[in-house]
Motif scaffolding. Structure first.
Motif, PDB file in Angstrom:
ATOM      1  N   ARG A 155      -0.850  13.138  10.567  1.00  0.00           N
ATOM      2  CA  ARG A 155      -1.171  12.905   9.156  1.00  0.00           C
ATOM      3  C   ARG A 155      -0.377  13.813   8.215  1.00  0.00           C
ATOM      4  O   ARG A 155      -0.289  13.535   7.029  1.00  0.00           O
ATOM      5  CB  ARG A 155      -2.680  13.053   8.913  1.00  0.00           C
ATOM      6  CG  ARG A 155      -3.227  14.420   9.189  1.00  0.00           C
ATOM      7  CD  ARG A 155      -4.745  14.405   9.139  1.00  0.00           C
ATOM      8  NE  ARG A 155      -5.317  15.704   9.456  1.00  0.00           N
ATOM      9  CZ  ARG A 155      -5.436  16.199  10.680  1.00  0.00           C
ATOM     10  NH1 ARG A 155      -5.029  15.498  11.707  1.00  0.00           N
ATOM     11  NH2 ARG A 155      -5.966  17.398  10.870  1.00  0.00           N
ATOM     12  N   HIS A 161       6.870   6.391   5.223  1.00  0.00           N
ATOM     13  CA  HIS A 161       5.690   5.905   5.943  1.00  0.00           C
ATOM     14  C   HIS A 161       4.753   7.090   6.154  1.00  0.00           C
ATOM     15  O   HIS A 161       5.185   8.145   6.607  1.00  0.00           O
ATOM     16  CB  HIS A 161       6.063   5.361   7.321  1.00  0.00           C
ATOM     17  CG  HIS A 161       7.171   4.357   7.316  1.00  0.00           C
ATOM     18  ND1 HIS A 161       6.955   2.996   7.326  1.00  0.00           N
ATOM     19  CD2 HIS A 161       8.515   4.514   7.296  1.00  0.00           C
ATOM     20  CE1 HIS A 161       8.123   2.365   7.317  1.00  0.00           C
ATOM     21  NE2 HIS A 161       9.078   3.262   7.300  1.00  0.00           N
ATOM     22  N   ASP A 173       0.886  -1.163   0.000  1.00  0.00           N
ATOM     23  CA  ASP A 173       0.000   0.000   0.000  1.00  0.00           C
ATOM     24  C   ASP A 173       0.928   1.218   0.000  1.00  0.00           C
ATOM     25  O   ASP A 173       1.369   1.681   1.056  1.00  0.00           O
ATOM     26  CB  ASP A 173      -0.891  -0.030   1.252  1.00  0.00           C
ATOM     27  CG  ASP A 173      -1.788   1.198   1.341  1.00  0.00           C
ATOM     28  OD1 ASP A 173      -1.664   2.100   0.487  1.00  0.00           O
ATOM     29  OD2 ASP A 173      -2.597   1.256   2.282  1.00  0.00           O
ATOM     30  N   ARG A 221       0.629   4.276   2.143  1.00  0.00           N
ATOM     31  CA  ARG A 221       0.906   4.118   3.578  1.00  0.00           C
ATOM     32  C   ARG A 221       2.407   3.865   3.810  1.00  0.00           C
ATOM     33  O   ARG A 221       3.029   4.518   4.625  1.00  0.00           O
ATOM     34  CB  ARG A 221       0.081   2.932   4.108  1.00  0.00           C
ATOM     35  CG  ARG A 221       0.010   2.823   5.591  1.00  0.00           C
ATOM     36  CD  ARG A 221      -0.952   1.713   5.969  1.00  0.00           C
ATOM     37  NE  ARG A 221      -2.338   2.109   5.792  1.00  0.00           N
ATOM     38  CZ  ARG A 221      -3.050   2.739   6.732  1.00  0.00           C
ATOM     39  NH1 ARG A 221      -2.485   3.034   7.876  1.00  0.00           N
ATOM     40  NH2 ARG A 221      -4.301   3.059   6.511  1.00  0.00           N
ATOM     41  N   SER A 224       0.854   8.328   7.877  1.00  0.00           N
ATOM     42  CA  SER A 224      -0.168   7.918   8.845  1.00  0.00           C
ATOM     43  C   SER A 224      -1.576   7.890   8.253  1.00  0.00           C
ATOM     44  O   SER A 224      -2.427   7.165   8.742  1.00  0.00           O
ATOM     45  CB  SER A 224      -0.197   8.878  10.028  1.00  0.00           C
ATOM     46  OG  SER A 224       1.053   8.992  10.595  1.00  0.00           O
ATOM     47  N   LEU A 225      -1.835   8.726   7.249  1.00  0.00           N
ATOM     48  CA  LEU A 225      -3.149   8.803   6.583  1.00  0.00           C
ATOM     49  C   LEU A 225      -4.292   9.144   7.545  1.00  0.00           C
ATOM     50  O   LEU A 225      -5.423   8.747   7.322  1.00  0.00           O
ATOM     51  CB  LEU A 225      -3.494   7.488   5.856  1.00  0.00           C
ATOM     52  CG  LEU A 225      -2.489   6.968   4.856  1.00  0.00           C
ATOM     53  CD1 LEU A 225      -3.008   5.703   4.188  1.00  0.00           C
ATOM     54  CD2 LEU A 225      -2.170   8.021   3.805  1.00  0.00           C
TER      55      LEU A 225
END
Ligand SMILES: CC(C)(COP(=O)(O)OP(=O)(O)OC[C@H]1O[C@@H](n2cnc3c(N)ncnc32)[C@H](O)[C@@H]1OP(=O)(O)O)[C@@H](O)C(=O)NCCC(=O)NCCS
Length: 193
Positions: A98, A90, A68, A71, A92-93
């Motif tokens: 975020r 990386h 993904d 992410r 956090s979405l």
């Protein structure tokens, strides 16, 4: 810009200062064997600082089966059929981090000292900017002086250093170091030229 348009640039070839041409592209499902081989080439002491058991083929295979990129974006550097470096973004979405991406980087021992880590982190900074992230952070244990220097050269500054705060995979305690970089938006970046 978006993640999708940033990823359109890959695969991409870059030339290291010793003349080696390296191909960069994000992780793909079929990469699991090469990715596992890469981790098994890392010296044992360095594996103690990685949060996952990356020398277990199943761990790496599972990552490759659930990619993904929004992410976790592992950007791989290839020399032929071999992975020689990985720099991961990386995100956090959601939640209070975020707007902050986290970056990590590892280079194959035989390919260190050629500017590869610096080139990969610089690539990931561009991808992060395209994703409209506002900040990047990177975490280290206090003894990772080489890595701390690489990130410092890219412009990351030390945000926090907490003595004897984290434990490696052998439960030995180390200082925790957090470094950070404020990102310019694409418009701000373009205006600098
Ligand atoms: C740290 C690491 C990523 C550096 O990779 P690299 O490709 O050799 O780094 P670069 O060649 O881009 O180095 C850029 C500069 O950083 C500095 N640097 C890199 N490694 C260093 C080291 N071990 N000690 C001191 N300075 C170092 C140098 O100033 C270098 O520039 P120079 O070659 O002109 O002197 C690599 O050693 C590694 O994978 N280490 C283990 C994993 C790790 O600690 N990752 C960080 C956790 S996020």
């Amino acid at each position: 810009m978006s993640l999708e348009s940033a990823l359109d640039e890959y695969p991409k070839e870059i030339r290291l200062r010793d003349g080696l041409n390296v191909r960069m592209r994000p992780l793909e499902p079929d990469d699991h064997a090469a990715f596992h081989r890469f981790f098994t080439a890392l010296p044992a002491p360095e594996l103690l600082y990685i949060k996952h058991r990356v020398t277990e083929a199943e761990v790496v295979r599972a990552w490759c089966e659930s990619i993904d990129l929004g992410r976790n974006l592992p950007l791989l550097a290839w020399d032929g059929d071999n992975i020689i470096g990985v720099c991961t973004l990386h995100q956090s979405l959601g939640g209070w981090k975020r707007h902050i991406g986290r970056v990590s980087v590892h280079v194959h021992p035989l390919f260190r000292g050629r500017g590869l880590a610096q080139a990969m982190v610089a690539e990931i900074v561009n991808v992060a900017r395209a994703c409209s992230l506002e900040k990047l952070e990177a975490e280290f244990i206090g003894t990772q002086n080489g890595a701390i220097k690489v990130f410092g050269l890219i412009g990351f500054g030390e945000l926090a250093r907490i003595p004897a705060y984290v434990k490696d995979m052998q439960a030995i305690t180390h200082d925790y170091v957090l470094m950070g970089l404020d990102l310019l938006t694409d418009d701000e970046f373009a205006g600098m030229g």
